[in-house]
Design a protein around this motif. Sequence first.
Motif, short mmCIF file in Angstrom:
data_model
loop_
_atom_site.label_atom_id
_atom_site.label_comp_id
_atom_site.label_asym_id
_atom_site.label_seq_id
_atom_site.Cartn_x
_atom_site.Cartn_y
_atom_site.Cartn_z
N LYS A 300 -7.60 -10.86 6.01
CA LYS A 300 -7.87 -11.22 4.62
C LYS A 300 -7.98 -9.99 3.71
O LYS A 300 -7.87 -10.11 2.49
CB LYS A 300 -9.11 -12.10 4.51
N TYR A 301 -8.18 -8.83 4.32
CA TYR A 301 -8.26 -7.64 3.48
C TYR A 301 -6.94 -6.89 3.37
O TYR A 301 -6.83 -5.92 2.64
CB TYR A 301 -9.30 -6.66 4.05
N ALA A 302 -5.95 -7.34 4.18
CA ALA A 302 -4.73 -6.55 4.30
C ALA A 302 -4.15 -6.19 2.93
O ALA A 302 -3.76 -5.04 2.69
CB ALA A 302 -3.70 -7.29 5.13
N GLY A 303 -4.12 -7.19 2.05
CA GLY A 303 -3.54 -6.94 0.72
C GLY A 303 -4.27 -5.83 -0.01
O GLY A 303 -3.66 -4.89 -0.53
N ALA A 304 -5.60 -5.93 0.00
CA ALA A 304 -6.40 -4.94 -0.73
C ALA A 304 -6.23 -3.55 -0.12
O ALA A 304 -6.04 -2.56 -0.84
CB ALA A 304 -7.86 -5.35 -0.69
N ILE A 305 -6.28 -3.50 1.22
CA ILE A 305 -6.13 -2.20 1.88
C ILE A 305 -4.77 -1.61 1.55
O ILE A 305 -4.62 -0.43 1.23
CB ILE A 305 -6.31 -2.32 3.41
N TRP A 306 -3.75 -2.46 1.64
CA TRP A 306 -2.38 -1.99 1.37
C TRP A 306 -2.27 -1.38 -0.02
O TRP A 306 -1.74 -0.29 -0.18
CB TRP A 306 -1.42 -3.16 1.56
#
Lengths: 1138, 154
Positions: A300-306
């Motif tokens: 669920k954090y992948a987008g933010a981390i990316w």
Amino acid sequence: MAETTQLTRHIESYVDSSSTPTHQATSLDAIGLLIKTNALTLEALVRELDMYLTSTDTVIRARGILLLAEVLTRICSKPLDSETIHSLVGFFKERLADWKAVRGALVGCLALIRRKSVAGMVTGSDAKAIAQSFLQYLQVQSLGHYDRKLCFELLDFLLEHHADAVASLEEDLIYGICEAIDAEKDPECLMLAFHIVESLARLYPDPSGLLASFASDVFDILAPYFPIHFTHPSSGDTHVQRDDLSKILMSAFSSTPLFEPFVIPLLLEKLSSSLHSAKIDSLQYLRVCSSKYGAERIAKYAGAIWSSLKDTLYTYLAEPDLSFTLPINGIGFPENEVVIEALSLLQQLIVQNNSQLVSLIIDDEDVNFIINSIASYETYDTISVQEKKKLHAIGRILYITVKASISSCNAVFQSLFLRMMDNLGIPVSNIDGLQNSAIFTSQNVKFGFLYLCIELLAGSRELVVLSEEKRETYCTLLHSYSTVLFNAFDSVLDVSADRCLPGPDIHIGVKGLQILAMFHLDVFPIPKSTFENILKKFMSIIIEGFNRTVLWNAALKALFHIGSFVQNFSESEKAMSYRSFVVDKTMELLSLDDIALPFSLKVEALSDIGMTGMKNMLTILQGLEGALFANLSEVHRNLKSSEIAAQLLECYSCKLLPWIHENGGAEESIVQFTVEIWSQAGNCMDFNSPFEEKGLLDSMMKALKVSVGCCSVESQNAIIQKAYSILSSHTKFQLNDVGRLPLTPGAYDISPRDEGILLLFASVIIALRPKTHIPNIGGLLQLFIITLLKGVVPVAQALGSMVNKLIPKSNGAEKSGEFPLEEALDIIFNTKIWFSSTDMLQRCNGSSNGSEMVLTDLCLGITNDRLLQTNAICGLAWIGKGLLLRGHEKIKDITMIFIECLMSDRKSSLPLIEGSLASTEEQKSDPLPRKCAADAFHILMSDAEVCLNRKFHATIRPLYKQRFFSTILPIFQQLITRSDSPLSRSFLYRAFAHVMSDTPLIVIVNEAKKLIPVLLDCLSLLTEDIEDKDILYGLLLVLSGILTEKNGQEAVIENAHIIINCLIKLVDYPQKTLVRETAIQCLVALSMLPHARIYPLRTQVLRAIPKCLDDTKRSVRREAVKCRQAWASITSSRSLRF
Amino acid sequence: MTLGLINANPVVHAKKERIVRSEEPHTDNVIDPLDIYDFVRDIRDPEHPYSLEQLSVLSEESITVDDKLGLILITFTPTVRHCSMATVIGLCLRVKLKHYFPPHYKVDIKVSPGSHASEESVNKQLNDKERIAAALENPNLRQLVDECLYSNEL
């Protein structure tokens, strides 16, 4: 009874707070020893202590309990029964409540709980009881630093080793721990505290269990510590470093997935902070946490981390160095910790959440923007700075994506690569039609496209190395596009193109081809024909593109890398192609005269290609040999040949030979090469003199020297035999008779060709190992002495090498049949040399009017022939050097001869050989031989490049310079003070200046007091002659060494006045900038001396410096400013008065 | 006169990296603006613990040198138009150059055009020998100048 009183005394001395700590420690040790040796039981001790343990005086009680606890710590390996342990646990756990005596209780609990099972350990229930009482009574944060540390140690140990027992405490335990850790600041305690949290998470791993409800509370306590900001001095008494703390906090953060809802947002927030260390830490923590928490939680954090990763890369990725052609990581970027961390996080995420990340990347608008606008990036210089940054960042991201896993690689190639191709008008459907047509002209190839291709190729190349599967989608794609890619890169490098592309574009082209060529063949998605085309392309650049330096160099470097790669990974098929297309072609270059490629570049290409591997090197060496000997035989007819031969020899001795030597083996080829040179040298003699060109002879000597130096004793024996046979058969030297006839220099009027061969022979002698057998040493020695008097310096060096390496009688030289050192010295120093009185260099046929003398007499100028004298002195210096290095006694005599030469004007009474009075007067004042004698000390002391060093196997006694210096120092001192003639004194100074500047600084500093006055006299003397500027500089460096060494300070303080006077004279020395600069630096160093000593000199310095402010050299002006500031500010700390 | 700081919140710029000169034997060794800039960039501002470089009062471009005629012209930009420190800054520059440059250079110091309210009078004061000499005899001013020149606060 006696023991009891003794015990009482020990106890009292420990409990007594007025006794010294060492005293207390000895008492404690004594009691411990008593119990260990069973002289005292624990029970008896407790009974004895009774009053102290229960006293109402808190000080005494505290000491008493501490005593018992410390004793327990000391007897941790002594077995105790469970009953005793249980009752001790009972006692100490009770005492935890007694806050005034808590130290003892803590130490006691720790000592008990740390016991190993062999010596009887605490039971689970006891451990739990301790934990309970700990949680109930202790307010950790209200305790002192050391007690807190004990508390944390206790908790840590309980959690680590009695997990099951304390786990049942549940909520109490978690609360207690939170309370204990909250607001802790000491680094050592924090190390323990963070570890406790980690153990706690291990204790309750259930995701919906007890810890779940407390996770937020626990994390609230941890969160403020991130990122660790550590201002503690690194050399303090604590040994904790920032990195240790950060690492252990990281394992606390990542200890349980329960922290995930708190950790990741925090890390993402800190990632956007401007603090450098916060960024690095966040990236590191994110990587470790995401691997610990698992793909699902991170999803669920992948987008933010990316997106924050992308931003980080945009900001921190620096401009790449495109000229760096090592292809291992695609494009070479300058190292940056943030970038490295960011990329490894990205890789971790891609491996973990493959499909999600890949779709994020492929659908990313920035990525797509770059891919779509690729057609507009024509050359490197036309891209705007902002877009360049984007291009670099996206390139790196794609590189990592491709490298991370096969599926991500496939995805990128299928979507982005194909889309990129579409944009350029090369759709996959049409690929076959395009295969052979050259669709690229250099006008329509885009830099951006090539750049991204390189990153993709580099990534997939690394993936290929790791993966087993060969028929992946990306391989098929690469295979079908390989020709297109080759053409694309190729077109940038078009040599004949009118427009000249800037450096980065050329490097991109070269790099692309290089990466294409460096895929492993067994998984090679690119056909062999393409590989060969790449090699052909590079070779055509090498042959034709020499006037475009950047391109030429890049191509050569690429060829070198490809060659080394092919060799290292034993790819036989490619190696074959490489040999036939590159190695053989390069060799052909040597013999082709009609191509325009300059010869120096040919040689450069030759050596670089050779260095790709031993097999290639040997081939290249053969080619070089062929070309060299062909040219050598032409030498007498063609001047150009000798130039070429010299270049080839230079390449051999400076590049090829060191490489061969370093990589081991191939000695036969070196020997063969050397022997071949000798044969050629012999053959050359049959024609005219081949050595009119000095350069060629020098190169030959150097080549011979270094190759012989590399060889083993056996090979050297073979070479010296060959050399000797040439020397005796091709020259007029009568080597076998020379020993029987009297030595007369006039007998050998050496022809240039004889001299040439002799020089070559001398260079072989110089490089021999001590064990190598030299034929006819006696004859050679005599020959050398005579030729030495003709001024042939290498012969003198060879003599020096011989005396340096010969074995003395005492070491059994006679038994082994070797020529002993003593005999050699006897020949050198006692052989009579014949002269006629009328003409020195004519052989005299009768002894009536001739005179005979030995070498040392010549040095003293008895013959009255100055040239002969200087030659003799120079020769003797090299012989002396050989002896000095091995620490031989004889060096003293030689030194005395030099000194006598220096002082020779005192000997006006010495009867000189006949001559007119006027000419004698003139010759007596001729300073040349005396100068030569002074320079002989330079030869003695300096490290020679050409002979007598480790490379040429010299025997070197440790500390020989120190020894020589300390023997010669008093002699010089005495002579200088006694010398009444200014001329001899000046020569003594010169000689001594040489000695000083070559002696190790540490010895000089030890003698600084005696040396400084002499040194200063030398300095002022040497300023008189321009030719002395180098020795002047050397000496000045010695002075600056003394000034900066701590040991030299005392002597400097005494002489500050005269040193400054001397330096001020040097600050405008016109002949050498470095002298001025160093003199000013010395003045700066002097300004650090004690105030009282230098204050009176201040005005003098300040008056002298302004002229340096106007110096023609910038470096001198800078130093002058520093000096002025340093001297102006010695009045007081703050204000300056000029 | 206003109490407190004249410019309480100056804009602080990053320091530029020092250019390391290559020590080739054939490089031109005449004095150039960068030489002078290297000497004066670290002078501290009289008001703030920042260097003149950080406050953008000076830049390499604002210095011109004519080596043949022996002229040095420094133009600096005060941070605010009514800055009464402009004369102190000018004095600092002059003192530093006097000490570290050969005396045969004629040094002109000016505020850049339009950067100061009373530009003309400031320029006049900065290049008036008598007034400079007088200012340097004033112990308070002298101390202020020395502090700016040799401060360790930066």
